[in-house]
Every structure is written in structure tokens, then in C-alpha cells.
Design an enzyme around this catalytic site. Structure first.
Site, PDB file in Angstrom:
ATOM      1  N   ARG A 238      48.526  27.010  23.025  1.00  0.00           N
ATOM      2  CA  ARG A 238      47.437  27.715  22.341  1.00  0.00           C
ATOM      3  C   ARG A 238      46.126  27.059  22.762  1.00  0.00           C
ATOM      4  O   ARG A 238      46.023  25.823  22.826  1.00  0.00           O
ATOM      5  CB  ARG A 238      47.597  27.637  20.817  1.00  0.00           C
ATOM      6  CG  ARG A 238      48.643  28.585  20.256  1.00  0.00           C
ATOM      7  CD  ARG A 238      48.234  30.053  20.373  1.00  0.00           C
ATOM      8  NE  ARG A 238      49.200  30.973  19.810  1.00  0.00           N
ATOM      9  CZ  ARG A 238      50.176  31.594  20.497  1.00  0.00           C
ATOM     10  NH1 ARG A 238      50.313  31.386  21.793  1.00  0.00           N
ATOM     11  NH2 ARG A 238      50.985  32.441  19.889  1.00  0.00           N
ATOM     12  N   GLU A 267      39.680  33.101  22.522  1.00  0.00           N
ATOM     13  CA  GLU A 267      40.095  34.263  23.331  1.00  0.00           C
ATOM     14  C   GLU A 267      39.495  35.549  22.794  1.00  0.00           C
ATOM     15  O   GLU A 267      39.375  35.696  21.583  1.00  0.00           O
ATOM     16  CB  GLU A 267      41.625  34.350  23.331  1.00  0.00           C
ATOM     17  CG  GLU A 267      42.228  33.217  24.134  1.00  0.00           C
ATOM     18  CD  GLU A 267      43.752  33.264  24.202  1.00  0.00           C
ATOM     19  OE1 GLU A 267      44.337  34.344  24.051  1.00  0.00           O
ATOM     20  OE2 GLU A 267      44.329  32.199  24.429  1.00  0.00           O
ATOM     21  N   HIS A 285      46.509  34.723  29.301  1.00  0.00           N
ATOM     22  CA  HIS A 285      47.551  34.637  28.253  1.00  0.00           C
ATOM     23  C   HIS A 285      48.777  35.496  28.614  1.00  0.00           C
ATOM     24  O   HIS A 285      49.165  36.389  27.868  1.00  0.00           O
ATOM     25  CB  HIS A 285      46.990  35.035  26.881  1.00  0.00           C
ATOM     26  CG  HIS A 285      47.770  34.428  25.744  1.00  0.00           C
ATOM     27  ND1 HIS A 285      47.202  34.083  24.542  1.00  0.00           N
ATOM     28  CD2 HIS A 285      49.081  34.103  25.632  1.00  0.00           C
ATOM     29  CE1 HIS A 285      48.128  33.584  23.733  1.00  0.00           C
ATOM     30  NE2 HIS A 285      49.286  33.593  24.386  1.00  0.00           N
TER      31      HIS A 285
HETATM   32  C1  DGY Z   1      53.747  33.717  22.079  1.00  0.00           C
HETATM   33  O1  DGY Z   1      54.854  34.291  22.035  1.00  0.00           O
HETATM   34  O2  DGY Z   1      53.362  32.971  21.175  1.00  0.00           O
HETATM   35  C2  DGY Z   1      52.907  33.943  23.279  1.00  0.00           C
HETATM   36  O3  DGY Z   1      51.762  33.185  23.264  1.00  0.00           O
HETATM   37  C3  DGY Z   1      52.551  35.406  23.432  1.00  0.00           C
HETATM   38  O4  DGY Z   1      53.603  36.119  23.863  1.00  0.00           O
END
Ligand code: DGY
Length: 328
Positions: A238, A267, A285
Site C-alpha cells: 500500500r 492514489e 496498482h
Molecule cells: C489487493 O487485493 O489488495 C490489491 O491491492 C488490489 O487487487
């Protein structure tokens, strides 16, 4: 029952939802919903299938109404949902972890590490612009992976899969997590290290912790100061785990050889200085964006809704206490 899906998703999962006999409403624009649109469209629904771009808290849940039973988040991470607000209101929250997603994210972490070690993106850009005039001994020198040290912060399923791949490159793996994983140490030969040691000894650092108050901006100027000069940092977890402004400084100072980023602090905005740097590889992402992973995510997200409706505990419930209270 009424279900609201905040955006069309790839694969066959929504067909399953549509043929389940429930009323399925899908947001009809291919973009994230605004908070106002979400409040309006999700109102009166029994279930919502959300994406990580949807912010859900008590206010939103109350606006949807007390009939809401389940929020099924199409992602492994669920930091976009205030789970405690859902729990307080007796609403189930589920997510979509699976081998398919974990493998996809681990593969993407490796893709970023390799791209940076061998300067693939810079070299591709130069070749396309016609800068290749014939073999030269000194262009685009990178570093070998073999024999280097990979530091993994967060040895959950994705961290483990990232570690497993390091065997093939004959790398030493250090890991940091809250508690030691002796099984992984035995099976994969990974070595527990406190953060200071991991920072000091790693040539590559890959982040695999969830975003929490504790991990927010944990990779900051103090952490960079402890890192080995020339380290490559990869973040597929993240964005807010890394302080982006301080990352820019560390790259500018030459402390970091490069950074591979799939996620960002704010983001979809990306610090413009990062995008301008040749030793930064950015992706939008997409670490879990494989057909296999997306299909599985869709099936799990849909199953969590259908199971909740059927009175069966969803496999990937993240607030099990809601279920325990409900069956008493
Ligand atoms: C998640 O699954 O947390 C990814 O960041 C997005 O698919």
C-alpha cells in the site's frame, strides 16, 4: 435481496451473481464512484461489492440502511473500509485473499526488482527512441541478483511467495514480521532480522505489510538512513507505507539505487518528482492484475455475498465476531 456492485469487474463472477435470483445493480460508469454517487446508488441494498477505491465508514453504512448485511471487498487489503464501524453495526466484511492473488503480487514484486536491477525500462525507452547504435561495453550497467540479500518486510502469504522465488536466484533472504516464522525458516532458509539489521544488510527490500496506523509511513527518512547504500526498494503493498517525499530525497541523494512502485501515497496521484526519475519504475496498482487472480477475486467476492444470504459463514470474513454474535 438487492446487491450493488460499485464497478463492472472482469471474468465470470458477476454472471454467477446475476443468475442467483437476486437483484443485481452494477454502477454503469467505468470509473470509481464518487462518495455522493455511492450513497445514492447503494441506499437500500442488502449487500455491496466494493473495490479498494470505495471508502466505506459508519456514515456510509448508515446511509445505505440497517438492512445491509455484507460488504464484500474485491481486494486482499481492506484499509478502505472502517471494519470496526461495520462490526459495530453487525455488518459482515469479507476480502479476497487466494493463492492466485498472492502469487500474482509476488510475481509483480519480482518483475519490479528485475526491471530495476537490469534497468529494463530505461533501456527499452532508449531503444525505442533509436538511441541504440550498436553494442557498447558500458551502457545500462545493472547488478546481478544472484548472491544478493533480499529483505522482506511482512512475511504473510505474499511475503512468503516472494521469499520462495528468491531460492531460484540463490539469494539470501532476511525477513521481518511481528513473530518469527520457524516453519518458513526451516522450509525456505529465510532468516529473521530486526528492522535495523534488515535495512543495513539488504540489497533489495520488498514491502508486504498491510496498511495500519503502525505501518503508515514506516519507510521514512529514518529508515532510509539505516539502509545500505544502493538498495532497491519495491512496494506492491500500500502506498502510504512509504513517505513519498522522503523517498524522493533518498533517491536523489543516491542512497537508493532505485524504487519499484505499484502503489502510491495518494492514489491515483503520483509525486511528479518520482515519475521524472529514471531509476523509478512505476505501475498503476496492477500487482494483482492477472486473469487468474481477477477471476478468483470475483468468485470469492460473489461467494461471500451469496453465503451470507444463505446463512453460511463466508470463508474470507474479516470480522468473524459479527458472525459469532449472529449465530448465538
Ligand atoms: C489487493 O487485493 O489488495 C490489491 O491491492 C488490489 O487487487
Amino acid at each position: 435481496m438487492k446487491i450493488f456492485v460499485t464497478r463492472e469487474i472482469p471474468g465470470t463472477a458477476l454472471d454467477k451473481l446475476r443468475s442467483s435470483g437476486n437483484e443485481v445493480n452494477v454502477f454503469d460508469n467505468d470509473r470509481p464512484m464518487t462518495p455522493e454517487e455511492l450513497l445514492e446508488k447503494a441506499s437500500g441494498m442488502d449487500a455491496i461489492l466494493t473495490l479498494l477505491t470505495d471508502k466505506i465508514d459508519g456514515k456510509v453504512i448508515d446511509a445505505i440502511g440497517s438492512q445491509l448485511k455484507v460488504i464484500s471487498n474485491y481486494a486482499v487489503g481492506f484499509d478502505n473500509i472502517k471494519v470496526e464501524d461495520a462490526t459495530e453495526r453487525g455488518v459482515v466484511v469479507a476480502n479476497t485473499p487466494s493463492d492466485e492473488v498472492n502469487e500474482a503480487v509476488a510475481e509483480h514484486s519480482w518483475a519490479l526488482m528485475l526491471a530495476l536491477a537490469r534497468r529494463i525500462v530505461e533501456a527499452d525507452e532508449a531503444t525505442r527512441r533509436g538511441a541504440y547504435k550498436g553494442w557498447e561495453p558500458g551502457i545500462f550497467l545493472g547488478i546481478n541478483m544472484v548472491g544478493k540479500t533480499l529483505g522482506i518486510i511482512g512475511l504473510g502469504n505474499i511475503g512468503l511467495m516472494t521469499a520462495r522465488r528468491a531460492k531460484g536466484w540463490n539469494m539470501r533472504v532476511l525477513y521481518n514480521k511481528r513473530s518469527r516464522d520457524e516453519k518458513a525458516e526451516k522450509e525456505l532458509g529465510v532468516e529473521f532480522a530486526n528492522l535495523d539489521r534488515l535495512y543495513a544488510e539488504s540489497d533489495f527490500i520488498s514491502l508486504h505489510v498491510p496498511l495500519t496506523d503502525e505501518t503508515h509511513h514506516m519507510i521514512n527518512k529514518d529508515a532510509f538512513a539505516k539502509m545500505k547504500k544502493g538498495v532497491i526498494l519495491v512496494n506492491t503493498a500500500r502506498g502510504p507505507i512509504v513517505n513519498e517525499a522522503e523517498l524522493v530525497e533518498a533517491l536523489r541523494d543516491g542512497k537508493l539505487r532505485g524504487a519499484g512502485l505499484d502503489v502510491y501515497d495518494n492514489e491515483p496521484n503520483i509525486n511528479p518528482e518520482l515519475v521524472a526519475m529514471e531509476n523509478v519504475v512505476t505501475t498503476p496498482h496492477i500487482a494483482s492484475a492477472t486473469w487468474e487472480a481477477r477471476e478468483k477475486m470475483g468468485q470469492q467476492a460473489v461467494d461471500a455475498i451469496l453465503k451470507t444470504f444463505a446463512g453460511e459463514k463466508p470463508e474470507n470474513i474479516v470480522n468473524g465476531e459479527v458472525w459469532d454474535k449472529r449465530i448465538k
